[in-house]
Design a protein around this motif. Structure first.
Motif, PDB file in Angstrom:
ATOM      1  N   UNK A 260       0.831  -1.201   0.000  1.00  0.00           N
ATOM      2  CA  UNK A 260       0.000   0.000   0.000  1.00  0.00           C
ATOM      3  C   UNK A 260       0.867   1.253   0.000  1.00  0.00           C
ATOM      4  N   UNK A 261       1.938   1.242   0.784  1.00  0.00           N
ATOM      5  CA  UNK A 261       2.803   2.423   0.872  1.00  0.00           C
ATOM      6  C   UNK A 261       3.422   2.772  -0.476  1.00  0.00           C
ATOM      7  N   UNK A 262       3.818   1.753  -1.236  1.00  0.00           N
ATOM      8  CA  UNK A 262       4.427   2.029  -2.540  1.00  0.00           C
ATOM      9  C   UNK A 262       3.386   2.463  -3.564  1.00  0.00           C
ATOM     10  N   UNK A 263       2.171   1.917  -3.460  1.00  0.00           N
ATOM     11  CA  UNK A 263       1.107   2.322  -4.374  1.00  0.00           C
ATOM     12  C   UNK A 263       0.754   3.790  -4.147  1.00  0.00           C
ATOM     13  N   UNK A 264       0.785   4.222  -2.876  1.00  0.00           N
ATOM     14  CA  UNK A 264       0.527   5.626  -2.557  1.00  0.00           C
ATOM     15  C   UNK A 264       1.663   6.508  -3.069  1.00  0.00           C
ATOM     16  N   UNK A 265       2.895   6.052  -2.894  1.00  0.00           N
ATOM     17  CA  UNK A 265       4.048   6.850  -3.298  1.00  0.00           C
ATOM     18  C   UNK A 265       4.063   7.097  -4.803  1.00  0.00           C
ATOM     19  N   UNK A 266       3.763   6.047  -5.573  1.00  0.00           N
ATOM     20  CA  UNK A 266       3.743   6.178  -7.029  1.00  0.00           C
ATOM     21  C   UNK A 266       2.293   6.063  -7.491  1.00  0.00           C
ATOM     22  N   UNK A 267       1.525   7.109  -7.212  1.00  0.00           N
ATOM     23  CA  UNK A 267       0.076   7.076  -7.375  1.00  0.00           C
ATOM     24  C   UNK A 267      -0.317   7.195  -8.851  1.00  0.00           C
ATOM     25  N   UNK A 268      -0.626   6.060  -9.468  1.00  0.00           N
ATOM     26  CA  UNK A 268      -1.018   6.056 -10.874  1.00  0.00           C
ATOM     27  C   UNK A 268      -2.360   6.747 -11.089  1.00  0.00           C
ATOM     28  N   UNK A 269      -3.208   6.736 -10.056  1.00  0.00           N
ATOM     29  CA  UNK A 269      -4.510   7.380 -10.195  1.00  0.00           C
ATOM     30  C   UNK A 269      -4.357   8.889 -10.393  1.00  0.00           C
ATOM     31  N   UNK A 270      -3.418   9.494  -9.667  1.00  0.00           N
ATOM     32  CA  UNK A 270      -3.155  10.924  -9.853  1.00  0.00           C
ATOM     33  C   UNK A 270      -2.634  11.198 -11.258  1.00  0.00           C
ATOM     34  N   UNK A 271      -1.781  10.295 -11.744  1.00  0.00           N
ATOM     35  CA  UNK A 271      -1.266  10.449 -13.103  1.00  0.00           C
ATOM     36  C   UNK A 271      -2.406  10.422 -14.119  1.00  0.00           C
ATOM     37  N   UNK A 272      -3.313   9.455 -13.954  1.00  0.00           N
ATOM     38  CA  UNK A 272      -4.445   9.336 -14.873  1.00  0.00           C
ATOM     39  C   UNK A 272      -5.325  10.580 -14.822  1.00  0.00           C
ATOM     40  N   UNK A 273      -5.559  11.078 -13.618  1.00  0.00           N
ATOM     41  CA  UNK A 273      -6.385  12.273 -13.448  1.00  0.00           C
ATOM     42  C   UNK A 273      -5.749  13.479 -14.136  1.00  0.00           C
ATOM     43  N   UNK A 274      -4.450  13.630 -13.978  1.00  0.00           N
ATOM     44  CA  UNK A 274      -3.747  14.771 -14.565  1.00  0.00           C
ATOM     45  C   UNK A 274      -3.751  14.696 -16.093  1.00  0.00           C
ATOM     46  N   UNK A 275      -3.497  13.498 -16.621  1.00  0.00           N
ATOM     47  CA  UNK A 275      -3.488  13.332 -18.078  1.00  0.00           C
ATOM     48  C   UNK A 275      -4.869  13.628 -18.655  1.00  0.00           C
ATOM     49  N   UNK A 276      -5.917  13.139 -17.977  1.00  0.00           N
ATOM     50  CA  UNK A 276      -7.287  13.379 -18.453  1.00  0.00           C
ATOM     51  C   UNK A 276      -7.587  14.874 -18.521  1.00  0.00           C
ATOM     52  N   UNK A 277      -7.155  15.618 -17.520  1.00  0.00           N
ATOM     53  CA  UNK A 277      -7.379  17.064 -17.511  1.00  0.00           C
ATOM     54  C   UNK A 277      -6.631  17.747 -18.652  1.00  0.00           C
ATOM     55  N   UNK A 286     -15.150  15.932 -30.268  1.00  0.00           N
ATOM     56  CA  UNK A 286     -15.460  14.500 -30.198  1.00  0.00           C
ATOM     57  C   UNK A 286     -16.253  14.245 -28.915  1.00  0.00           C
ATOM     58  N   UNK A 287     -17.583  14.347 -28.976  1.00  0.00           N
ATOM     59  CA  UNK A 287     -18.411  14.216 -27.762  1.00  0.00           C
ATOM     60  C   UNK A 287     -18.217  12.894 -27.030  1.00  0.00           C
ATOM     61  N   UNK A 288     -18.094  11.799 -27.770  1.00  0.00           N
ATOM     62  CA  UNK A 288     -17.941  10.489 -27.131  1.00  0.00           C
ATOM     63  C   UNK A 288     -16.633  10.400 -26.356  1.00  0.00           C
ATOM     64  N   UNK A 289     -15.552  10.854 -26.980  1.00  0.00           N
ATOM     65  CA  UNK A 289     -14.253  10.793 -26.314  1.00  0.00           C
ATOM     66  C   UNK A 289     -14.195  11.764 -25.133  1.00  0.00           C
ATOM     67  N   UNK A 290     -14.817  12.926 -25.285  1.00  0.00           N
ATOM     68  CA  UNK A 290     -14.850  13.899 -24.188  1.00  0.00           C
ATOM     69  C   UNK A 290     -15.604  13.344 -22.985  1.00  0.00           C
ATOM     70  N   UNK A 291     -16.736  12.689 -23.262  1.00  0.00           N
ATOM     71  CA  UNK A 291     -17.513  12.094 -22.174  1.00  0.00           C
ATOM     72  C   UNK A 291     -16.724  10.990 -21.486  1.00  0.00           C
ATOM     73  N   UNK A 292     -16.015  10.195 -22.279  1.00  0.00           N
ATOM     74  CA  UNK A 292     -15.195   9.121 -21.720  1.00  0.00           C
ATOM     75  C   UNK A 292     -14.101   9.685 -20.815  1.00  0.00           C
TER      76      UNK A 292
END
Length: 340
Positions: A260-277, A286-292
């Motif tokens: 758990x400690x390593x998953x928190x340290x290298x948080x892929x969820x934050x990476x995904x959130x940042x890339x999506x933004x 592209x409405x479909x891709x934007x909604x996704x």
């Protein structure tokens, strides 16, 4: 892409069995698309080449004939139901990979690789280069479709576990996906895929960390070992070398030390959130891709918060329950944390 566009239009109609059969007949008649356009001409157009290329002698090679037949087979498969598609796509992947290998060898030969000739690529090499890129795109789309169909069959699966203490850190990853996404040369479509990859990696590592730290997740199946389940899901992709060099030992190595400690340290969820933004503005038309992307960002944000809660409270609170539910996205689970 050819197959992607066809499938999106076909999916919206949700045809029944009779309509699917009629569509097969309409799509391919006498080896031509809609009975009018030669398959090779369709491939040439899809690969962004001019129709003048149709008169080039290189198209008479056997591997182009085989490519045309594989495209016809693929179009017919996409007209079938989901269960039949899943069964056939895994097998046809190997055919696409074999054709890619033949085209790659031909390209190297035509471009004079390993020889002293350096006058730039000739016309044949240019054609093969475009076709190679197109074949690779289609191959990865087929692999993506194959995996999505598998996920659809398991979308109602839930896994509930209790939380335990975190003790050991996992391996540090070499490259940060969010840094890779900042590269100006990376197209938005690749960043979109990277966002999905980050979510998948985050979920995989979180599951691995929970399994490594909690005895309740380590009960072996009386029927299949983890290795056997891995082969059941990914053997066909491995045979097609998608992705390259993937194997059960490499998967095992990447998950054995997750905590758990390593998953928190290298948080892929934050990476995904940042890339999506960052990539949302590239898909305004592209409405479909934007909604996704909005949904992916929502799942990533929720999972990042849940991960922090697990890390902060879990070790001290054995009543904490963690479940994986498909409440926002049909394929990427949302981590739900509750106290019993």
């Amino acid at each position: 892409m050819l197959f992607c566009a066809l499938w999106l239009n076909f999916k919206k109609a949700q045809p029944d069995l009779v309509a699917r059969v009629h569509l097969q007949l309409l799509l391919v008649q006498d080896g031509k698309l809609y009975g009018r356009y030669p398959i090779l001409a369709v491939i040439i157009r899809a690969a962004r080449l001019t129709e003048v290329i149709m008169r080039h002698d290189i198209l008479k090679n056997e591997y182009f004939v085989q490519l045309g037949q594989i495209v016809i087979n693929m179009l017919k498969i996409l007209c079938t139901n989901a269960a039949w598609q899943r069964r056939k796509l895994g097998k046809i992947l190997q055919d696409w990979r074999a054709i890619y290998s033949q085209l790659e060898l031909a390209f190297r030969k035509e471009s004079g690789e390993g020889s002293s000739i350096s006058n730039g690529e000739n016309a044949s090499a240019g054609i093969l280069k475009h076709i190679l890129i197109w074949v690779e795109e289609q191959t990865y789309w087929i692999a993506h479709r194959f995996l999505i169909l598998g996920l659809q069959r398991k979308r109602h699966l839930k896994m509930t576990v209790g939380d335990g203490s975190a003790k050991q850190k996992g391996k540090k990853r070499k490259d940060s996906p969010k840094d890779l996404a900042r590269e100006a040369r990376i197209p938005p479509a690749i960043s979109f895929l990277q966002c999905q990859i980050c979510l998948a990696e985050g979920l995989a590592l979180l599951l691995a960390a929970l399994r490594n730290e909690l005895i309740v997740l380590q009960s072996p199946s009386p029927f299949n070992s983890e290795h056997e389940r891995f082969l059941q899901h990914f053997e066909l992709l491995q045979k097609a070398c998608i992705p390259d060099l993937i194997s059960y030992p490499s998967f095992k190595e990447s998950t054995s030390y997750a905590r758990i400690s390593s998953v928190v340290m290298y948080n892929y969820f934050k990476d995904a959130q940042k890339i999506a933004k960052e990539v949302k503005s590239s898909f305004l038309n592209d409405p479909d891709r934007s909604a996704e992307l909005r949904i992916l960002e929502q799942v990533a944000e929720h999972n990042s918060v849940a991960l922090n809660v697990i890390s902060r409270v879990g070790a001290l609170d054995p009543s904490l329950k963690v479940s994986f539910e498909f409440i926002h996205h049909p394929y990427f689970a949302t981590v739900v944390v509750k106290r019993s």
